[in-house]
Design a protein around this motif. Structure first.
Motif: not given
Length: 402
Positions: A208-220
């Motif tokens: 988890d130390a490599d986890r970024e403050p990043l939010i995703l959306f994945v899909g069409r």
């Protein structure tokens, strides 16, 4: 057992979505259990037989308008006549299957209800094999709920009903989609079993130390179905209070209206609120989507309708915490490991996102719970055991005349 899988989609040629993903994984899992598996799938370039490791694939191409020459392309030249296309596709699937069945008989045939692809196979007179229809969300279900801009088709609705009512066994991927079938096809019996789909990703804990403050959306980027613009608006609302966070989008763009695409609408929402802090990758291969899951902390899946929620489970398997819409199968799929907001309510979505961003400890707890949850509900060995027990049951019933 000798098992035939009847599916419009099978990678790589027709790897369009979740149906393709499931049947690729399922076919190979069945082979690993010692069963003989052949897949019958649509061809878009040329009819042929090819091998995918131990899996034989029969690529078939329908005749245009049932009587003209076989035609390539995803709709075989029948773009304006989808009912005729579906009929021609199901008819050709039946022809190719029957020829192969005469050469090397099958014990069981599984097909999808979407477009009624297995409808004619299920009603072959005097058939000796057992049939299963697995729910992947009917065309009529999408159209009836106005989730897509596809035209309604009475022919497709009848084919799909036939697929559902003529099978020896019906298997649903979730209780949610079984309920939808009850609403959309009155009189169809309840599914005989609810078995989650196989996930293409196994649990893999990250550092988890490599986890970024990043939010995703994945899909069409389908505006009335997947609703990426809700994810973009939620991030735009919290961006000023979360300056270290960024957002990335993966998936093909679609028209929003006659003047704009969905991504253009998303970009308008984000340009002033979070300049330089968002990216749209477009379509990505599975390995790159997995890499996004493994580095991101949160994924927003604001779909209006989902029959299973495979993206949410894939994200959980990689340690990415999903925020999902209620009144969909995603809430059922993620259990207590995900965060659920009121379907379509941007204020509630914003509130749930703010809660996660404000509490790294809560985010870490959800991540740990996600690993445990997905390992339990998508364990390949147990899911295959359940599927095979159902297959043996329906084959035995068929041979016994039940």
């Amino acid at each position: 057992m000798r098992i035939a899988l009847i599916t419009r989609e099978y990678p790589p040629e027709t790897g369009w979505g979740g149906i393709a993903t499931f049947y690729h994984r399922f076919a190979h899992a069945l082979c690993e259990q010692g069963h003989d598996v052949e897949v019958f799938a649509q061809a878009v370039t040329s009819p042929r037989i090819e091998m995918d490791g131990p899996v034989m694939i029969h690529r078939f191409m329908p005749r245009r308008y049932l009587i003209l020459k076989r035609c390539g392309g995803d709709l075989a030249g029948m773009d304006r006549h989808l009912g005729i296309f579906s009929t021609a596709l199901a008819w050709e699937a039946t022809r190719v299957f029957r020829k192969r069945h005469r050469e090397a008989p099958f014990d069981l045939v599984e097909g999808q209800e979407h477009l009624g692809l297995n409808a004619f196979i299920n009603v072959i007179p005097g058939r000796s094999f057992a049939t299963v229809t697995r729910y992947h969300t009917a065309y009529h279900t999408f159209v009836r709920r106005e989730l897509v801009d596809w035209p309604p088709s009475g022919i497709i609705r009848r084919l799909e009903r036939w697929s559902l009512t003529s099978a020896d066994m019906r298997i649903s991927a979730s209780r949610f989609i079984d309920d939808a079938v009850q609403e959309d096809f009155p009189g169809v019996p309840r599914a005989d079993a609810v078995v989650p789909l196989l996930s293409p990703l196994d649990v893999s804990r990250n550092d988890d130390a490599d986890r970024e403050p990043l939010i995703l959306f994945v899909g069409r980027f389908v505006p009335n179905h997947k609703r990426p613009h809700l994810a973009a608006e939620a991030f735009a609302r919290v961006a000023a209070d979360a300056p270290d966070w960024t957002m990335e989008f993966a998936g093909p763009d679609y028209p929003m209206n006659s003047e704009q695409t969905v991504w253009q609408v998303c970009e308008q929402l984000l340009a002033q609120a979070a300049p330089g802090r968002y990216t749209h990758h477009g379509s990505l291969p599975p390995e790159q989507v997995e890499a996004l899951y493994r580095k991101a902390s949160i994924i927003i899946i604001p779909s209006r309708f989902e029959s299973f929620g495979l993206v949410a489970l894939e994200a959980l398997a990689c340690g990415c915490v999903p925020i999902v819409s209620d009144n969909t199968a995603m809430a059922e799929a993620v259990g207590d490991a995900g965060v659920v907001f009121r379907n379509g309510d941007i204020d509630d979505l914003e509130s749930k996102l703010r809660d996660l961003l404000a509490s790294p400890h809560r985010l870490a707890e959800r991540r740990a719970a996600g690993y445990e949850h997905v390992a339990r509900v998508t364990d390949t060995a147990s899911l295959m055991e359940r599927n095979l027990a159902l297959f043996e049951q329906v084959i035995e019933a068929k041979r016994g005349g039940a």
